[in-house]
Design a protein around this motif. Structure first.
Motif, PDB file in Angstrom:
ATOM      1  N   GLN A 135       0.835  -1.200   0.000  1.00  0.00           N
ATOM      2  CA  GLN A 135       0.000   0.000   0.000  1.00  0.00           C
ATOM      3  C   GLN A 135       0.873   1.254   0.000  1.00  0.00           C
ATOM      4  O   GLN A 135       1.877   1.318   0.709  1.00  0.00           O
ATOM      5  CB  GLN A 135      -0.910   0.012   1.238  1.00  0.00           C
ATOM      6  N   GLU A 136       0.463   2.234  -0.754  1.00  0.00           N
ATOM      7  CA  GLU A 136       1.235   3.477  -0.822  1.00  0.00           C
ATOM      8  C   GLU A 136       1.351   4.131   0.546  1.00  0.00           C
ATOM      9  O   GLU A 136       2.393   4.734   0.877  1.00  0.00           O
ATOM     10  CB  GLU A 136       0.562   4.448  -1.803  1.00  0.00           C
ATOM     11  N   THR A 137       0.299   3.994   1.374  1.00  0.00           N
ATOM     12  CA  THR A 137       0.297   4.629   2.691  1.00  0.00           C
ATOM     13  C   THR A 137       0.852   3.722   3.785  1.00  0.00           C
ATOM     14  O   THR A 137       0.885   4.109   4.956  1.00  0.00           O
ATOM     15  CB  THR A 137      -1.132   5.036   3.078  1.00  0.00           C
ATOM     16  N   GLY A 138       1.283   2.517   3.429  1.00  0.00           N
ATOM     17  CA  GLY A 138       1.861   1.617   4.431  1.00  0.00           C
ATOM     18  C   GLY A 138       0.846   1.193   5.470  1.00  0.00           C
ATOM     19  O   GLY A 138      -0.296   0.854   5.130  1.00  0.00           O
ATOM     20  N   GLY A 139       1.240   1.227   6.737  1.00  0.00           N
ATOM     21  CA  GLY A 139       0.320   0.822   7.789  1.00  0.00           C
ATOM     22  C   GLY A 139       0.962   0.893   9.157  1.00  0.00           C
ATOM     23  O   GLY A 139       2.141   1.251   9.305  1.00  0.00           O
ATOM     24  N   ALA A 140       0.163   0.560  10.162  1.00  0.00           N
ATOM     25  CA  ALA A 140       0.631   0.591  11.553  1.00  0.00           C
ATOM     26  C   ALA A 140       0.160  -0.674  12.277  1.00  0.00           C
ATOM     27  O   ALA A 140      -0.989  -1.090  12.128  1.00  0.00           O
ATOM     28  CB  ALA A 140       0.099   1.828  12.278  1.00  0.00           C
TER      29      ALA A 140
ATOM     30  N   GLU B   1      12.877  -3.875  10.948  1.00  0.00           N
ATOM     31  CA  GLU B   1      12.912  -4.646   9.715  1.00  0.00           C
ATOM     32  C   GLU B   1      11.899  -4.163   8.681  1.00  0.00           C
ATOM     33  O   GLU B   1      12.178  -4.177   7.482  1.00  0.00           O
ATOM     34  CB  GLU B   1      12.651  -6.121  10.036  1.00  0.00           C
ATOM     35  N   TRP B   2      10.728  -3.725   9.129  1.00  0.00           N
ATOM     36  CA  TRP B   2       9.650  -3.384   8.195  1.00  0.00           C
ATOM     37  C   TRP B   2       9.539  -1.900   7.887  1.00  0.00           C
ATOM     38  O   TRP B   2       8.669  -1.477   7.125  1.00  0.00           O
ATOM     39  CB  TRP B   2       8.325  -3.913   8.735  1.00  0.00           C
TER      40      TRP B   2
ATOM     41  N   ARG C 234       4.935   0.971  10.543  1.00  0.00           N
ATOM     42  CA  ARG C 234       5.331   1.287  11.915  1.00  0.00           C
ATOM     43  C   ARG C 234       4.813   0.189  12.850  1.00  0.00           C
ATOM     44  O   ARG C 234       3.697  -0.284  12.689  1.00  0.00           O
ATOM     45  CB  ARG C 234       4.771   2.639  12.361  1.00  0.00           C
ATOM     46  N   VAL C 235       5.610  -0.187  13.848  1.00  0.00           N
ATOM     47  CA  VAL C 235       5.215  -1.224  14.808  1.00  0.00           C
ATOM     48  C   VAL C 235       5.501  -0.721  16.214  1.00  0.00           C
ATOM     49  O   VAL C 235       6.631  -0.317  16.517  1.00  0.00           O
ATOM     50  CB  VAL C 235       5.972  -2.547  14.557  1.00  0.00           C
TER      51      VAL C 235
ATOM     52  N   VAL D  83       6.697   7.669  15.431  1.00  0.00           N
ATOM     53  CA  VAL D  83       6.829   6.758  16.575  1.00  0.00           C
ATOM     54  C   VAL D  83       6.795   5.330  16.054  1.00  0.00           C
ATOM     55  O   VAL D  83       5.795   4.879  15.498  1.00  0.00           O
ATOM     56  CB  VAL D  83       5.685   6.957  17.597  1.00  0.00           C
ATOM     57  N   SER D  84       7.900   4.621  16.203  1.00  0.00           N
ATOM     58  CA  SER D  84       7.969   3.218  15.800  1.00  0.00           C
ATOM     59  C   SER D  84       9.016   2.514  16.643  1.00  0.00           C
ATOM     60  O   SER D  84      10.045   3.109  16.997  1.00  0.00           O
ATOM     61  CB  SER D  84       8.318   3.082  14.311  1.00  0.00           C
ATOM     62  N   GLY D  85       8.740   1.256  16.979  1.00  0.00           N
ATOM     63  CA  GLY D  85       9.646   0.505  17.842  1.00  0.00           C
ATOM     64  C   GLY D  85       9.528   0.880  19.300  1.00  0.00           C
ATOM     65  O   GLY D  85      10.376   0.512  20.115  1.00  0.00           O
ATOM     66  N   ALA D  86       8.454   1.581  19.654  1.00  0.00           N
ATOM     67  CA  ALA D  86       8.271   2.049  21.023  1.00  0.00           C
ATOM     68  C   ALA D  86       7.351   1.122  21.804  1.00  0.00           C
ATOM     69  O   ALA D  86       6.458   0.497  21.242  1.00  0.00           O
ATOM     70  CB  ALA D  86       7.693   3.462  21.031  1.00  0.00           C
ATOM     71  N   THR D  87       7.571   1.066  23.109  1.00  0.00           N
ATOM     72  CA  THR D  87       6.653   0.391  24.019  1.00  0.00           C
ATOM     73  C   THR D  87       6.119   1.447  24.976  1.00  0.00           C
ATOM     74  O   THR D  87       6.875   2.019  25.759  1.00  0.00           O
ATOM     75  CB  THR D  87       7.345  -0.729  24.805  1.00  0.00           C
ATOM     76  N   VAL D  88       4.831   1.724  24.879  1.00  0.00           N
ATOM     77  CA  VAL D  88       4.200   2.776  25.681  1.00  0.00           C
ATOM     78  C   VAL D  88       3.577   2.145  26.917  1.00  0.00           C
ATOM     79  O   VAL D  88       2.776   1.217  26.815  1.00  0.00           O
ATOM     80  CB  VAL D  88       3.118   3.512  24.860  1.00  0.00           C
TER      81      VAL D  88
END
Length: 248
Positions: free
Chosen positions: A121-126, A162-163, A168-169, A225-230
């Motif tokens: 997807q052009e907009t990627g994802g979360a 990796e992604w 974003r994860v 924000v990616s790879g964060a644990t909130v």
């Protein structure tokens, strides 16, 4: 310019999204304008405004079939999980396998399938993984669960690296939360009230408060924000020596 948390036009999949914390997440995403699909192992009444699908998230083929049937997927919330209290010394290997399978391997299976769609997807994802404070503190009677959640937090950082940059994860470490199962886990109202005095904010979370954190992480407001644990735990747990001093 005012900040806006807007998920209009985006499709979100919430595993285990019809009750408890999952329901709070589903309702928060709906309120932000998302189209929400929920899934669980059995047929249940859909949350108003959503579509519900039967899918065992531990079954890779079933997960592929579900995600492949969606027109698009912008947000995946790996919420399904949990574990009954069991003595780690006597629990069977099969029991531990099932707990790790549901709380660690199933989120990985779902994330893999979602990533394959989002990368196109052009907009990627979360992707948002619902973890637990048990990942970072001793978890007697739920040892396999705590270990699985620690693994999920680690998995979150690896997948985020990796992604990227398309997907974003992130993860949310949830503390004590009031749900329809509160009495089963923590006892009667008096017991819950005593437990809440050990939390800095003096109360357990409400499911919708966890949902608000998830909606933020899924939105453009969290675009960097990616790879964060909130941590969503009301400030954590008061140290034991302070509880003793206060007579709690």
């Amino acid at each position: 310019m005012p900040l806006a948390l807007d998920l209009t036009g985006r499709t979100a999949l919430v595993t285990g999204g019809t009750r408890g914390i999952g329901l709070g997440i589903t309702q928060a995403l709906l309120a932000a304008g998302a189209t929400v699909v929920t899934c669980s192992r059995s047929a249940v009444e859909p949350v108003p405004g959503t579509t519900h699908r039967v899918c065992d998230v531990r079954d890779a083929d079933a997960v592929q079939e579900l995600i492949g049937s969606l027109d698009r997927l912008d947000v995946l919330v790996n919420n399904a999980g949990g574990a009954p209290a069991t003595d780690a010394a006597t629990a069977s290997p099969r029991f531990h396998e099932k707990i790790v399978g549901l709380n660690l391997l199933a989120p990985l299976v779902c994330a893999q399938a979602a990533n394959a769609v989002m990368q196109r997807q052009e907009t990627g994802g979360a992707i948002v993984n619902i973890s637990s404070v048990s990942a970072n503190r001793p978890a007697p009677t739920i040892a396999a669960y705590g270990a699985a959640k620690a693994g999920l937090d680690s998995l979150t950082t690896s997948l985020a690296m990796e992604w990227a940059p398309r997907v974003r994860v992130n993860a949310v470490d949830v503390g004590l939360c009031r749900t329809e199962q509160t009495d089963d886990h923590y006892g009667d109202d008096a017991s819950v009230a005593r437990i809440e005095q050990t939390i800095p904010l003096r109360r357990m979370a409400r499911p919708e408060e966890v949902g608000n954190v998830v909606a933020f992480l899924a939105s453009d407001l969290a675009s960097y924000v990616s790879g964060a644990t909130v941590a969503c735990h009301g400030g954590g747990e008061t140290p034991a020596f302070l509880l003793v001093q206060k007579g709690l």
